[in-house]
Each structure stands twice: as structure tokens, then as C-alpha cells.
Motif scaffolding. Structure first.
Motif, PDB file in Angstrom:
ATOM      1  N   THR A  21       0.828  -1.209   0.000  1.00 30.53           N
ATOM      2  CA  THR A  21       0.000   0.000   0.000  1.00 30.53           C
ATOM      3  C   THR A  21       0.857   1.252   0.000  1.00 30.53           C
ATOM      4  OG1 THR A  21      -1.771  -1.167   1.156  1.00 30.53           O
ATOM      5  CG2 THR A  21      -1.804   1.233   1.249  1.00 30.53           C
ATOM      6  N   VAL A  85      -3.229  -1.010   8.778  1.00 32.59           N
ATOM      7  CA  VAL A  85      -2.944  -2.406   8.449  1.00 32.59           C
ATOM      8  C   VAL A  85      -2.316  -3.137   9.629  1.00 32.59           C
ATOM      9  CG1 VAL A  85      -1.872  -3.952   6.755  1.00 32.59           C
ATOM     10  CG2 VAL A  85      -2.564  -1.674   6.052  1.00 32.59           C
ATOM     11  N   THR A 147      -8.332  -2.413   8.168  1.00 33.90           N
ATOM     12  CA  THR A 147      -8.122  -3.778   7.677  1.00 33.90           C
ATOM     13  C   THR A 147      -8.747  -4.782   8.626  1.00 33.90           C
ATOM     14  OG1 THR A 147      -6.033  -3.114   6.655  1.00 33.90           O
ATOM     15  CG2 THR A 147      -6.438  -5.472   6.896  1.00 33.90           C
ATOM     16  N   SER A 149     -10.720  -8.792   8.243  1.00 37.05           N
ATOM     17  CA  SER A 149     -10.332 -10.092   7.694  1.00 37.05           C
ATOM     18  C   SER A 149     -11.607 -10.887   7.489  1.00 37.05           C
ATOM     19  CB  SER A 149      -9.422 -10.850   8.673  1.00 37.05           C
ATOM     20  OG  SER A 149      -9.279 -12.209   8.286  1.00 37.05           O
ATOM     21  N   LYS A 166     -10.848  -8.788  14.563  1.00 43.20           N
ATOM     22  CA  LYS A 166     -11.179  -8.351  13.205  1.00 43.20           C
ATOM     23  C   LYS A 166     -12.673  -8.076  13.057  1.00 43.20           C
ATOM     24  CE  LYS A 166      -7.069  -8.331  11.410  1.00 43.20           C
ATOM     25  NZ  LYS A 166      -6.453  -7.033  11.022  1.00 43.20           N
ATOM     26  N   PHE A 227      -4.583  -5.673  -2.847  1.00 40.44           N
ATOM     27  CA  PHE A 227      -5.065  -4.961  -1.658  1.00 40.44           C
ATOM     28  C   PHE A 227      -4.838  -3.462  -1.837  1.00 40.44           C
ATOM     29  CE2 PHE A 227      -4.366  -3.024   2.496  1.00 40.44           C
ATOM     30  CZ  PHE A 227      -5.404  -3.519   3.261  1.00 40.44           C
TER      31      PHE A 227
END
Length: 256
Positions: A21, A85, A147, A149, A166, A227
Motif C-alpha cells: 500500500t 494495516v 483492515t 479479515s 477483526k 489490496f
């Protein structure tokens, strides 16, 4: 969002998804603060990227470190983008082991802290800084991309701490978007499936094979650059807000 003169903080920026990223945003002309607790990796990537990239070694749960990242990002542009992240999980363990031992509570707390607490901490402090930006024609002052999951939807056996952390990140997307709307700050989250980071590529075949078998199409692990491309799409599209987006090639995690 027009990217001219903007800068971004990428937490976990020295890792697989974060590094991809940071590289991609930098290639688009965005100034980048590579924020990672692994200082050597952050400095190596910032040095590789050159002008417009700065390294920040620190912990996403530490207010002072986060403020340092905000200041660093401001030195290479107007801070307008945050990509959270930083995170990860520990070795899988059942809530009660086969020998009757209960799960280590410290592992649960640490996993939630680095993932969920860290994501919120960076978001709240960076949003306060971005609130002072000049709004664009849509009233935008900033964008946050978190981020999650797919484990936040269908966690596997042994994944309770990671799945809980997450799921909490995914659960924050809409209320964060609603909270920050008056400031002109959008919030979305990406829920990756099995991504081909160095960590995953080095995993044992006994771990990888059941996961790979559930990937529908393309029948391969995701690429970190994919991503980064989704991060760009979220940043550029002013009508994406409060949304969790799966990036998993139609994968659904098996129970084990």
C-alpha cells in the motif's frame, strides 16, 4: 479525492499488505509515512521510496508514537489518508485445549489491543488532525481505510482472539463513518482472504492447503498489490463510505 499534495499514514507499513500500500500510494504521488513497530523495516522501505516517504518507528497503541506519525505525514503533504494495516494473530489455540487448559487470556488481550485498539487509536487521533483540512467540492477532508479479515465473518477453530479483533474492526466501520461524517471524513474497511504475503507464503502446507482449496476464482492467493489497488479505489471514490469490502476471490474459510 484528488491526491495532489496529499499524504498518508500506513500503519504496519513495513509488512506485506502495508508495504504494498505504501509503495502504491507513493507511486500515485501521495506522501507516505511508513509507520511500523519494526523500525528497521520502516526505514528501509522509506529509503527505497525516496522523496515523499518518511519512516516512523512506533506502536499504534501509544498516543505519542501516533502523534509522531501524524507530524511526519504532515511533513510530506496534507494528511488526508489513513490506512490501518497493523495487526496480526498468534499461534492458533482453542478456547479450551485438548488437555483441558483454558486459553491464555493475555494472548487474547494482546491480539485485540494491537488490532482493534490500535486501529481505533490511530483513527481517532488522525481524524482529529484531518478535521482541520480544507474540504474539497464534496466536503471531504480525509479517508480512513481499516483492515479486517474474512476471519471476522467466519473465524476458524483456534482463531477466537483474532476473529474477535477483526470482527470488531468491521463493526466499527459504519459508526465511525457516522461519527466522522460532520468532519467530512469517510471510513471503509477491507476484509482480505488468504493473501500471498511473505508470512503466508512461508506457512506450512498443512495450513495452506485447506485454505487454498476454498478459494473460488482466481484460484490462488491474493496479491498484496491487489489490496493496495482496493485502497486506491476507496480513496478515489467519494461515495464509498461505511462499507466493509471482502477481497477474497469468493473464498469462505473452512471451520478448521
Amino acid at each position: 479525492m484528488d491526491l495532489t499534495g496529499r499524504s498518508a499514514i500506513v500503519t504496519g507499513g513495513a509488512g506485506g499488505l502495508g508495504g504494498a500500500t505504501a509503495r502504491h500510494l507513493h507511486s500515485l504521488g501521495v506522501g507516505v509515512a511508513v509507520f511500523d513497530r519494526h523500525g528497521d523495516g520502516a526505514h528501509a522501505l522509506a529509503g527505497e521510496l525516496g522523496d515523499g516517504a518518511v519512516a516512523v518507528a512506533g506502536d499504534v497503541t501509544d498516543d505519542s508514537d501516533v502523534r509522531g506519525a501524524i507530524e511526519a505525514a504532515g511533513s510530506v503533504g496534507t494528511l488526508s489518508i489513513v490506512v490501518n494495516v497493523a495487526g496480526g494473530g498468534r499461534t492458533p489455540a482453542r478456547t479450551v485445549g485438548r488437555d483441558g487448559t483454558p486459553h491464555d487470556m493475555g494472548v487474547f488481550v494482546d491480539t485485540v489491543a494491537v488490532n482493534t485498539f490500535g486501529t481505533f487509536n490511530v483513527t481517532r487521533l488522525a481524524a482529529a488532525a484531518m478535521a482541520g483540512n480544507q474540504p474539497d467540492e464534496d466536503g471531504q477532508r480525509g479517508v480512513v481505510v481499516n483492515t479486517g479479515s474474512v476471519a471476522g465473518y467466519e473465524g476458524q477453530v483456534g482463531q477466537v482472539p483474532y476473529a474477535a479483533a477483526k470482527a470488531a474492526i468491521l463493526g466499527m466501520s459504519l459508526p465511525l463513518a457516522r461519527d466522522l461524517a460532520p468532519l467530512g471524513i469517510r471510513v471503509c474497511a477491507i476484509a482480505p482472504g488468504t493473501m500471498g504475503t511473505d508470512l503466508m507464503l512461508g506457512a506450512r502446507s498443512s495450513i495452506l492447503e485447506p485454505l487454498l482449496a476454498t478459494i473460488v476464482f482466481p484460484h490462488r492467493m491474493g496479491r498484496p498489490h491487489e489490496f493496495a489497488l482496493l485502497v486506491e479505489s476507496i480513496v478515489r471514490n467519494p461515495y464509498l463510505n461505511g462499507e466493509n469490502i471482502r477481497l477474497d476471490a469468493a473464498q469462505r474459510f473452512p471451520a478448521t
